[in-house]
Design a protein around this motif. Structure first.
Motif, PDB file in Angstrom:
ATOM      1  N   GLY A 104      24.338 -50.280 100.532  1.00 52.87           N
ATOM      2  CA  GLY A 104      24.879 -49.074 101.150  1.00 52.87           C
ATOM      3  C   GLY A 104      26.275 -49.290 101.699  1.00 52.87           C
ATOM      4  O   GLY A 104      27.152 -48.419 101.573  1.00 52.87           O
ATOM      5  N   VAL A 105      26.507 -50.446 102.320  1.00 55.83           N
ATOM      6  CA  VAL A 105      27.836 -50.774 102.852  1.00 55.83           C
ATOM      7  C   VAL A 105      28.869 -50.782 101.727  1.00 55.83           C
ATOM      8  O   VAL A 105      29.965 -50.207 101.853  1.00 55.83           O
ATOM      9  CB  VAL A 105      27.818 -52.135 103.586  1.00 55.83           C
ATOM     10  N   VAL A 106      28.516 -51.456 100.632  1.00 56.00           N
ATOM     11  CA  VAL A 106      29.432 -51.528  99.485  1.00 56.00           C
ATOM     12  C   VAL A 106      29.690 -50.134  98.920  1.00 56.00           C
ATOM     13  O   VAL A 106      30.835 -49.765  98.616  1.00 56.00           O
ATOM     14  CB  VAL A 106      28.858 -52.457  98.390  1.00 56.00           C
ATOM     15  N   PHE A 107      28.625 -49.345  98.784  1.00 57.09           N
ATOM     16  CA  PHE A 107      28.769 -47.986  98.257  1.00 57.09           C
ATOM     17  C   PHE A 107      29.652 -47.142  99.170  1.00 57.09           C
ATOM     18  O   PHE A 107      30.498 -46.366  98.695  1.00 57.09           O
ATOM     19  CB  PHE A 107      27.394 -47.332  98.121  1.00 57.09           C
ATOM     20  N   GLY A 108      29.462 -47.286 100.489  1.00 52.95           N
ATOM     21  CA  GLY A 108      30.281 -46.537 101.440  1.00 52.95           C
ATOM     22  C   GLY A 108      31.744 -46.906 101.350  1.00 52.95           C
ATOM     23  O   GLY A 108      32.626 -46.039 101.432  1.00 52.95           O
ATOM     24  N   ALA A 109      32.018 -48.210 101.187  1.00 49.78           N
ATOM     25  CA  ALA A 109      33.410 -48.662 101.053  1.00 49.78           C
ATOM     26  C   ALA A 109      34.038 -48.128  99.772  1.00 49.78           C
ATOM     27  O   ALA A 109      35.211 -47.719  99.758  1.00 49.78           O
ATOM     28  CB  ALA A 109      33.461 -50.192 101.078  1.00 49.78           C
ATOM     29  N   VAL A 110      33.259 -48.117  98.683  1.00 51.41           N
ATOM     30  CA  VAL A 110      33.759 -47.601  97.409  1.00 51.41           C
ATOM     31  C   VAL A 110      33.954 -46.086  97.486  1.00 51.41           C
ATOM     32  O   VAL A 110      34.890 -45.535  96.876  1.00 51.41           O
ATOM     33  CB  VAL A 110      32.787 -47.960  96.266  1.00 51.41           C
ATOM     34  N   LEU A 111      33.097 -45.421  98.252  1.00 53.85           N
ATOM     35  CA  LEU A 111      33.175 -43.968  98.392  1.00 53.85           C
ATOM     36  C   LEU A 111      34.516 -43.514  98.969  1.00 53.85           C
ATOM     37  O   LEU A 111      34.984 -42.411  98.679  1.00 53.85           O
ATOM     38  CB  LEU A 111      32.026 -43.470  99.272  1.00 53.85           C
ATOM     39  N   VAL A 112      35.120 -44.366  99.783  1.00 50.60           N
ATOM     40  CA  VAL A 112      36.430 -44.048 100.359  1.00 50.60           C
ATOM     41  C   VAL A 112      37.450 -43.790  99.258  1.00 50.60           C
ATOM     42  O   VAL A 112      38.305 -42.899  99.376  1.00 50.60           O
ATOM     43  CB  VAL A 112      36.909 -45.199 101.274  1.00 50.60           C
ATOM     44  N   GLN A 113      37.351 -44.569  98.176  1.00 53.36           N
ATOM     45  CA  GLN A 113      38.304 -44.424  97.077  1.00 53.36           C
ATOM     46  C   GLN A 113      38.138 -43.107  96.330  1.00 53.36           C
ATOM     47  O   GLN A 113      39.051 -42.677  95.616  1.00 53.36           O
ATOM     48  CB  GLN A 113      38.132 -45.594  96.094  1.00 53.36           C
ATOM     49  N   ALA A 114      36.982 -42.471  96.498  1.00 53.43           N
ATOM     50  CA  ALA A 114      36.737 -41.202  95.809  1.00 53.43           C
ATOM     51  C   ALA A 114      37.314 -40.011  96.562  1.00 53.43           C
ATOM     52  O   ALA A 114      37.340 -38.893  96.031  1.00 53.43           O
ATOM     53  CB  ALA A 114      35.229 -41.004  95.610  1.00 53.43           C
ATOM     54  N   LEU A 115      37.769 -40.223  97.800  1.00 56.62           N
ATOM     55  CA  LEU A 115      38.350 -39.137  98.573  1.00 56.62           C
ATOM     56  C   LEU A 115      39.684 -38.713  97.988  1.00 56.62           C
ATOM     57  O   LEU A 115      40.453 -39.533  97.488  1.00 56.62           O
ATOM     58  CB  LEU A 115      38.556 -39.578 100.031  1.00 56.62           C
ATOM     59  N   THR A 116      39.967 -37.429  98.074  1.00 56.54           N
ATOM     60  CA  THR A 116      41.273 -36.938  97.648  1.00 56.54           C
ATOM     61  C   THR A 116      42.308 -37.277  98.716  1.00 56.54           C
ATOM     62  O   THR A 116      41.964 -37.625  99.860  1.00 56.54           O
ATOM     63  CB  THR A 116      41.246 -35.416  97.446  1.00 56.54           C
ATOM     64  N   LEU A 117      43.575 -37.173  98.361  1.00 54.54           N
ATOM     65  CA  LEU A 117      44.651 -37.452  99.307  1.00 54.54           C
ATOM     66  C   LEU A 117      44.563 -36.524 100.514  1.00 54.54           C
ATOM     67  O   LEU A 117      44.766 -36.960 101.660  1.00 54.54           O
ATOM     68  CB  LEU A 117      46.012 -37.293  98.621  1.00 54.54           C
ATOM     69  N   GLU A 118      44.247 -35.245 100.281  1.00 51.30           N
ATOM     70  CA  GLU A 118      44.144 -34.285 101.382  1.00 51.30           C
ATOM     71  C   GLU A 118      43.013 -34.654 102.329  1.00 51.30           C
ATOM     72  O   GLU A 118      43.146 -34.545 103.556  1.00 51.30           O
ATOM     73  CB  GLU A 118      43.916 -32.870 100.832  1.00 51.30           C
ATOM     74  N   GLN A 119      41.872 -35.088 101.776  1.00 46.74           N
ATOM     75  CA  GLN A 119      40.742 -35.489 102.610  1.00 46.74           C
ATOM     76  C   GLN A 119      41.088 -36.714 103.449  1.00 46.74           C
ATOM     77  O   GLN A 119      40.745 -36.788 104.631  1.00 46.74           O
ATOM     78  CB  GLN A 119      39.525 -35.773 101.726  1.00 46.74           C
ATOM     79  N   LYS A 120      41.773 -37.683 102.836  1.00 48.66           N
ATOM     80  CA  LYS A 120      42.180 -38.880 103.581  1.00 48.66           C
ATOM     81  C   LYS A 120      43.141 -38.522 104.701  1.00 48.66           C
ATOM     82  O   LYS A 120      43.040 -39.052 105.819  1.00 48.66           O
ATOM     83  CB  LYS A 120      42.825 -39.893 102.634  1.00 48.66           C
ATOM     84  N   GLN A 121      44.074 -37.634 104.425  1.00 49.71           N
ATOM     85  CA  GLN A 121      45.042 -37.239 105.440  1.00 49.71           C
ATOM     86  C   GLN A 121      44.363 -36.501 106.589  1.00 49.71           C
ATOM     87  O   GLN A 121      44.720 -36.693 107.756  1.00 49.71           O
ATOM     88  CB  GLN A 121      46.130 -36.354 104.812  1.00 49.71           C
ATOM     89  N   GLU A 122      43.385 -35.662 106.272  1.00 50.50           N
ATOM     90  CA  GLU A 122      42.674 -34.920 107.314  1.00 50.50           C
ATOM     91  C   GLU A 122      41.880 -35.860 108.213  1.00 50.50           C
ATOM     92  O   GLU A 122      41.915 -35.741 109.442  1.00 50.50           O
ATOM     93  CB  GLU A 122      41.739 -33.889 106.666  1.00 50.50           C
ATOM     94  N   ILE A 123      41.163 -36.814 107.599  1.00 50.78           N
ATOM     95  CA  ILE A 123      40.397 -37.774 108.392  1.00 50.78           C
ATOM     96  C   ILE A 123      41.336 -38.640 109.218  1.00 50.78           C
ATOM     97  O   ILE A 123      41.068 -38.931 110.398  1.00 50.78           O
ATOM     98  CB  ILE A 123      39.513 -38.649 107.481  1.00 50.78           C
TER      99      ILE A 123
END
Length: 222
Positions: A26-45
Protein backbone atom coordinates in the motif's frame (compact mmCIF):
# COMPACT_ATOMS: atom_id res chain seq x y z
CA UNK A 1 8.65 -25.32 23.53
CA UNK A 2 5.33 -27.25 23.34
CA UNK A 3 4.22 -28.28 19.87
CA UNK A 4 0.96 -26.28 20.00
CA UNK A 5 2.83 -23.15 21.05
CA UNK A 6 5.36 -23.60 18.25
CA UNK A 7 2.56 -23.95 15.69
CA UNK A 8 0.77 -20.93 17.13
CA UNK A 9 3.92 -18.80 16.96
CA UNK A 10 4.54 -19.94 13.38
CA UNK A 11 0.98 -19.09 12.35
CA UNK A 12 1.19 -15.68 14.01
CA UNK A 13 4.51 -14.92 12.34
CA UNK A 14 3.06 -15.84 8.95
CA UNK A 15 0.11 -13.52 9.52
CA UNK A 16 2.38 -10.67 10.63
CA UNK A 17 4.48 -11.11 7.51
CA UNK A 18 1.37 -11.17 5.33
CA UNK A 19 -0.27 -8.03 6.77
CA UNK A 20 3.10 -6.23 6.80
CA UNK A 21 3.53 -7.03 3.11
CA UNK A 22 0.02 -5.73 2.42
CA UNK A 23 0.86 -2.52 4.25
CA UNK A 24 4.19 -2.06 2.44
CA UNK A 25 2.48 -2.73 -0.90
CA UNK A 26 0.00 0.00 0.00
CA UNK A 27 2.84 2.41 0.82
CA UNK A 28 4.47 1.74 -2.55
CA UNK A 29 1.14 2.11 -4.35
CA UNK A 30 0.45 5.39 -2.55
CA UNK A 31 3.86 6.76 -3.51
CA UNK A 32 3.31 5.75 -7.14
CA UNK A 33 -0.18 7.26 -7.06
CA UNK A 34 1.38 10.69 -6.57
CA UNK A 35 2.81 10.44 -10.08
CA UNK A 36 -0.68 9.94 -11.48
CA UNK A 37 -1.84 13.36 -10.25
CA UNK A 38 -2.25 16.10 -12.80
CA UNK A 39 -0.23 19.31 -12.51
CA UNK A 40 -3.34 21.20 -11.37
CA UNK A 41 -4.05 18.64 -8.64
CA UNK A 42 -0.45 18.82 -7.40
CA UNK A 43 -0.56 22.60 -7.34
CA UNK A 44 -3.85 22.60 -5.41
CA UNK A 45 -2.55 20.17 -2.79
CA UNK A 46 0.73 22.11 -2.55
CA UNK A 47 -1.24 25.31 -2.00
CA UNK A 48 -3.16 23.76 0.89
CA UNK A 49 0.10 22.44 2.34
CA UNK A 50 1.61 25.90 2.07
CA UNK A 51 -1.34 27.35 3.99
CA UNK A 52 -0.95 24.63 6.59
CA UNK A 53 2.78 25.34 6.99
CA UNK A 54 2.18 29.06 7.43
CA UNK A 55 -0.63 28.43 9.93
CA UNK A 56 1.66 26.29 12.06
CA UNK A 57 4.58 28.72 11.70
CA UNK A 58 2.51 31.71 12.83
CA UNK A 59 0.92 29.82 15.71
CA UNK A 60 -2.69 30.14 14.63
CA UNK A 61 -5.16 28.51 17.00
CA UNK A 62 -8.67 27.32 16.19
CA UNK A 63 -8.70 23.93 14.54
CA UNK A 64 -5.15 23.23 15.76
CA UNK A 65 -5.96 23.53 19.48
CA UNK A 66 -4.74 20.63 21.58
CA UNK A 67 -8.14 19.41 22.79
CA UNK A 68 -9.71 19.51 19.34
CA UNK A 69 -6.70 17.79 17.77
CA UNK A 70 -6.71 15.10 20.45
CA UNK A 71 -10.39 14.30 20.02
CA UNK A 72 -10.00 14.26 16.24
CA UNK A 73 -6.93 12.01 16.32
CA UNK A 74 -8.47 9.73 18.97
CA UNK A 75 -11.69 9.36 17.00
CA UNK A 76 -9.87 8.53 13.76
CA UNK A 77 -7.37 6.11 15.34
CA UNK A 78 -9.98 4.31 17.45
CA UNK A 79 -12.17 3.90 14.38
CA UNK A 80 -9.38 1.99 12.64
CA UNK A 81 -8.94 -0.37 15.58
CA UNK A 82 -12.67 -0.65 16.26
CA UNK A 83 -13.56 -1.44 12.65
CA UNK A 84 -10.82 -4.09 12.53
CA UNK A 85 -12.27 -5.64 15.73
CA UNK A 86 -15.77 -5.73 14.19
CA UNK A 87 -14.51 -7.23 10.92
CA UNK A 88 -12.70 -9.94 12.90
CA UNK A 89 -16.03 -11.15 14.29
CA UNK A 90 -17.08 -12.62 10.95
CA UNK A 91 -15.53 -14.53 8.08
CA UNK A 92 -16.71 -12.00 5.49
CA UNK A 93 -14.71 -9.34 7.33
CA UNK A 94 -11.36 -10.94 6.45
CA UNK A 95 -10.93 -9.29 3.03
CA UNK A 96 -12.03 -5.99 4.55
CA UNK A 97 -9.24 -6.23 7.15
CA UNK A 98 -6.77 -6.78 4.32
CA UNK A 99 -8.23 -3.76 2.53
CA UNK A 100 -7.84 -1.57 5.63
CA UNK A 101 -4.16 -2.50 6.00
CA UNK A 102 -3.59 -1.75 2.33
CA UNK A 103 -5.45 1.58 2.52
CA UNK A 104 -3.47 2.65 5.59
CA UNK A 105 -0.29 2.02 3.62
CA UNK A 106 -1.64 3.97 0.64
CA UNK A 107 -2.47 6.99 2.82
CA UNK A 108 1.00 7.09 4.37
CA UNK A 109 2.77 6.39 1.08
CA UNK A 110 0.80 9.10 -0.70
CA UNK A 111 1.38 11.69 2.05
CA UNK A 112 5.11 11.08 2.30
CA UNK A 113 5.50 10.62 -1.46
CA UNK A 114 3.76 13.90 -2.23
CA UNK A 115 5.79 15.94 0.27
CA UNK A 116 9.06 14.42 -0.92
CA UNK A 117 8.04 14.91 -4.56
CA UNK A 118 7.17 18.56 -4.01
CA UNK A 119 9.85 19.63 -1.54
CA UNK A 120 12.51 16.90 -1.95
CA UNK A 121 14.49 16.36 1.27
CA UNK A 122 12.71 19.29 2.96
CA UNK A 123 9.46 17.42 2.51
CA UNK A 124 11.07 14.34 3.99
CA UNK A 125 12.11 16.46 6.98
CA UNK A 126 8.53 17.56 7.57
CA UNK A 127 7.22 14.01 7.03
CA UNK A 128 9.65 12.72 9.67
CA UNK A 129 8.39 15.38 12.07
CA UNK A 130 4.65 15.18 11.37
CA UNK A 131 3.92 11.63 10.18
CA UNK A 132 6.66 9.31 11.40
CA UNK A 133 6.64 9.73 15.23
CA UNK A 134 3.08 8.61 16.00
CA UNK A 135 2.99 6.09 13.17
CA UNK A 136 6.04 4.30 14.55
CA UNK A 137 3.63 3.09 17.25
CA UNK A 138 0.28 3.34 15.46
CA UNK A 139 1.22 1.14 12.51
CA UNK A 140 2.35 -1.79 14.72
CA UNK A 141 -0.87 -1.34 16.71
CA UNK A 142 -3.00 -1.58 13.56
CA UNK A 143 -1.04 -4.57 12.23
CA UNK A 144 -1.28 -6.32 15.61
CA UNK A 145 -5.03 -5.68 15.73
CA UNK A 146 -5.30 -7.06 12.19
CA UNK A 147 -3.42 -10.24 13.09
CA UNK A 148 -5.57 -10.71 16.20
CA UNK A 149 -8.74 -10.20 14.13
CA UNK A 150 -7.61 -12.59 11.40
CA UNK A 151 -6.61 -15.21 13.97
CA UNK A 152 -9.98 -14.97 15.71
CA UNK A 153 -11.87 -15.15 12.42
CA UNK A 154 -9.92 -18.25 11.37
CA UNK A 155 -10.49 -19.85 14.78
CA UNK A 156 -14.19 -19.03 14.43
CA UNK A 157 -14.35 -20.87 11.12
CA UNK A 158 -12.54 -23.91 12.52
CA UNK A 159 -14.73 -23.98 15.63
CA UNK A 160 -18.05 -23.62 13.85
CA UNK A 161 -17.53 -25.54 10.63
CA UNK A 162 -14.58 -27.94 11.02
CA UNK A 163 -13.66 -29.09 14.53
CA UNK A 164 -16.47 -27.76 16.78
CA UNK A 165 -14.12 -27.78 19.75
CA UNK A 166 -16.37 -26.21 22.37
CA UNK A 167 -17.15 -22.67 23.45
CA UNK A 168 -15.69 -19.78 21.52
CA UNK A 169 -16.19 -17.43 24.48
CA UNK A 170 -12.66 -17.72 26.04
CA UNK A 171 -11.06 -16.98 22.66
CA UNK A 172 -13.43 -14.05 22.17
CA UNK A 173 -12.49 -12.62 25.57
CA UNK A 174 -8.80 -12.95 24.77
CA UNK A 175 -9.32 -11.33 21.37
CA UNK A 176 -11.34 -8.44 22.81
CA UNK A 177 -8.82 -7.92 25.62
CA UNK A 178 -6.04 -7.65 23.05
CA UNK A 179 -8.01 -5.06 21.09
CA UNK A 180 -8.83 -3.14 24.27
CA UNK A 181 -5.14 -3.05 25.22
CA UNK A 182 -4.29 -1.75 21.76
CA UNK A 183 -7.05 0.86 22.11
CA UNK A 184 -5.40 2.14 25.31
CA UNK A 185 -2.13 2.48 23.40
CA UNK A 186 -4.04 4.43 20.75
CA UNK A 187 -5.13 6.91 23.43
CA UNK A 188 -1.48 7.56 24.32
CA UNK A 189 -0.55 7.87 20.64
CA UNK A 190 -3.39 10.35 20.09
CA UNK A 191 -2.19 12.45 23.04
CA UNK A 192 1.28 12.52 21.50
CA UNK A 193 -0.18 13.41 18.10
CA UNK A 194 -2.23 16.27 19.57
CA UNK A 195 0.23 17.83 22.03
CA UNK A 196 3.76 16.81 21.00
CA UNK A 197 3.67 16.52 17.21
CA UNK A 198 2.51 20.16 16.72
CA UNK A 199 5.49 21.34 18.77
CA UNK A 200 7.88 19.28 16.64
CA UNK A 201 6.23 20.56 13.46
CA UNK A 202 6.50 24.14 14.69
CA UNK A 203 10.26 23.66 15.14
CA UNK A 204 10.66 22.24 11.64
CA UNK A 205 8.25 24.44 9.67
CA UNK A 206 10.34 27.68 9.58
CA UNK A 207 13.23 25.75 8.03
CA UNK A 208 10.87 24.16 5.51
CA UNK A 209 9.36 27.55 4.57
CA UNK A 210 12.79 29.10 4.12
CA UNK A 211 14.32 26.22 2.20
CA UNK A 212 11.29 25.56 0.03
CA UNK A 213 10.97 29.22 -0.82
CA UNK A 214 7.28 29.44 0.06
CA UNK A 215 6.15 33.08 0.22
CA UNK A 216 4.97 34.59 3.46
CA UNK A 217 1.24 35.19 3.70
CA UNK A 218 -0.82 36.68 6.51
CA UNK A 219 -2.87 34.40 8.71
CA UNK A 220 -6.00 36.39 7.80
CA UNK A 221 -5.77 34.98 4.27
CA UNK A 222 -5.57 31.35 5.40
Amino acid sequence: MPKDLRMYSKDQLSLYVFVAMLFVTGVVFGAVLVQALTLEQKQEIARHLGHFFHTIDQGAEGDFSGKHSFLQALSLNLKWVGIIWIFGLSVIGLPLIFALDFIKGVLIGFSVGFMVGQFSWKGMLFALASIAPQNLVLIPVILTASVAAISFSIHLVKNRFIQRSGSIYPIFVKYSTTILTLALIVVVVSLFEAYVSPVIMKWVTPYLLALAGLPEMPVSLL
